[in-house]
Write an enzyme that holds these catalytic residues in place. Structure first.
Site, PDB file in Angstrom:
ATOM      1  N   ASP A  69      -6.881  -4.999  -3.566  1.00 16.74           N
ATOM      2  CA  ASP A  69      -6.676  -3.533  -3.421  1.00 16.74           C
ATOM      3  C   ASP A  69      -5.238  -2.994  -3.873  1.00 16.74           C
ATOM      4  O   ASP A  69      -5.137  -1.752  -4.277  1.00 16.74           O
ATOM      5  CB  ASP A  69      -6.308  -3.477  -1.930  1.00 16.74           C
ATOM      6  CG  ASP A  69      -7.464  -4.286  -0.971  1.00 16.74           C
ATOM      7  OD1 ASP A  69      -7.638  -5.085  -1.375  1.00 16.74           O
ATOM      8  OD2 ASP A  69      -7.530  -3.914   0.322  1.00 16.74           O
ATOM      9  N   ASP A  73       0.703  -1.292   0.043  1.00 17.51           N
ATOM     10  CA  ASP A  73       0.064   0.170   0.118  1.00 17.51           C
ATOM     11  C   ASP A  73       0.726   1.197  -0.081  1.00 17.51           C
ATOM     12  O   ASP A  73       0.187   2.358   0.145  1.00 17.51           O
ATOM     13  CB  ASP A  73      -1.091   0.048   1.300  1.00 17.51           C
ATOM     14  CG  ASP A  73      -2.330  -0.886   0.872  1.00 17.51           C
ATOM     15  OD1 ASP A  73      -2.505  -1.268  -0.314  1.00 17.51           O
ATOM     16  OD2 ASP A  73      -2.826  -1.439   1.892  1.00 17.51           O
TER      17      ASP A  73
HETATM   18  N1  GLY Z   1      -6.917  -1.739   1.571  1.00 16.52           N
HETATM   19  C1  GLY Z   1      -7.789  -2.098   2.707  1.00 16.52           C
HETATM   20  C2  GLY Z   1      -9.419  -1.919   2.789  1.00 16.52           C
HETATM   21  O1  GLY Z   1      -9.769  -1.366   1.607  1.00 16.52           O
HETATM   22  O2  GLY Z   1      -9.885  -1.871   3.917  1.00 16.52           O
END
Ligand code: GLY
Length: 369
Positions: A147, A90
């Site tokens: 994600d 992320d």
């Molecule tokens: N990237 C983690 C979520 O969308 O909660």
């Protein structure tokens, strides 16, 4: 929505100006019923969204106080990078709305260096045998999650910035795995896929933040929809455009009357109803606006209208305009339902994608993701 836009934009500036005072130096993630944002650790995946709101506001208005409030976030992230930390895939969510947009808007060379550092870090998570980006740390060596679709923009930006195609090669390889494995034939999406990290062989689909392995977690849908539309913008490969459209069509078909997604489109009914996830709604709306620009204009108008319907509902029924003490913009987000975490709350990424989508409707041309 078109008629309401000038007044929404006016209200948004008042709101964000107040948030600057209320949030101060906090790294906001969740605001519960009291409307006060928490102060999350700086390496948590959500730490880029508040500065991202500030950079968009700066780009849209040219007002220096937004730039001043946004300025030092990428420096803080860099400091944390060389200490013990839990950064993972992320870094896109963190460095795109800070270092990369800062560099684009101001030409700051330190910001560019930090953005490239993060892109190298992300590229280093690529599993060559399985052709996926590793998601999390610790023992989750063979796990990949939908994600990451949103983090690919960091790799494509780095490829353009350095003229080094390796970044884009990795971005496309992971995107192909999203298209081939994460997105199902009907346009619904898996959250987590597990692979053998040595051979790269697919093992199983895991429910993750969705209701189950075969369910349809709405924020995962939104990540895929928006992420594949971005990937099309960078690559021009129509395969990614079609993938984004497939997810979009499924997403739109599943919406309830008020256009704001439930947290999982295949969640079981419960006596108290199924919680909404306004963050999924906002992210999908922004992705739909990306699609609107990617297809011929008559078809694009359909995606634009769908995005406007979602944004109108969020604006009318899920925003805190009349609660000045509330530190967030949207209510009724769902963080992680299966873990009973952060249900019916405000989420900073919901706020971010709402601002991003409204800015796009107003003609904002720079992109963060
Ligand atoms: N990237 C983690 C979520 O969308 O909660």
């Amino acid at each position: 929505m078109k008629e309401a836009l000038p007044s929404v934009w006016e209200a948004l500036q008042v709101k964000v100006d107040r948030m600057i005072r209320q949030i101060g130096a906090k790294s906001p993630h969740v605001a519960k019923a009291d409307g006060i944002y928490d102060d999350m650790r700086i390496d948590w995946w959500t730490s880029g969204f508040w500065p991202g709101i500030l950079w968009i506001m700066y780009d849209m208005t040219g007002k220096e106080h937004y730039k001043d409030a946004a300025w030092s976030w990428d420096e803080q992230f860099e400091k944390k990078m060389i200490e013990a930390n839990n950064y993972h895939h992320d870094v896109g969510f963190q460095f795109l709305p800070t270092a990369v947009i800062k560099y684009k808007l101001t030409g700051d060379q330190d910001a560019m260096r930090r953005g490239l550092f993060a892109a190298n870090f992300l590229a280093g998570r690529f599993n060559l045998a399985g052709r996926f980006l590793r998601a999390w740390n610790q023992d989750k060596i063979g796990w990949s999650i939908v994600d990451s679709s949103m983090n690919l923009s960091l790799l494509f930006w780095a490829a353009e910035e350095t003229a080094d195609p390796r970044f884009a090669q990795i971005g496309r390889a992971h995107a192909n795995t999203v298209v081939d494995r994460f997105i199902r034939e009907d346009g619904s999406v898996n959250h987590i896929l597990s692979f053998d990290p040595g051979s790269g062989e697919f093992i199983e689909s895991l429910g993750g933040q969705g209701a189950g392995p075969q369910s349809s977690w709405s924020r995962g849908q939104a990540w895929a929809l928006h992420g594949m539309a971005n990937t099309y913008r960078f690559t021009g490969d129509v395969n990614y455009l079609r993938a984004s459209q497939r997810v979009a069509h499924y997403f739109l078909a599943c919406l309830p009357d008020d256009q704001v997604a439930h947290w999982d489109f295949r969640a079981d009914e419960s006596p108290v109803g199924i919680p909404r996830d306004t963050s999924a709604a906002a992210c999908a709306a922004s992705g739909l606006l990306e699609l609107a620009d990617a297809v011929p204009s008559a078809e694009g108008a359909l995606y634009r209208r769908a995005a406007e319907r979602i944004l109108f509902s969020l604006t009318q029924s899920y925003a805190t305009w009349d609660q000045p003490e509330h530190e967030a913009i949207l209510i009724e987000g769902t963080g992680n339902f299966p873990a009973s975490q952060n249900i019916d709350v405000s989420l900073i990424y919901g706020d971010y994608y709402y601002v991003e989508a409204i800015a796009k409707l107003l003609g904002w041309k720079n992109r963060i993701f």
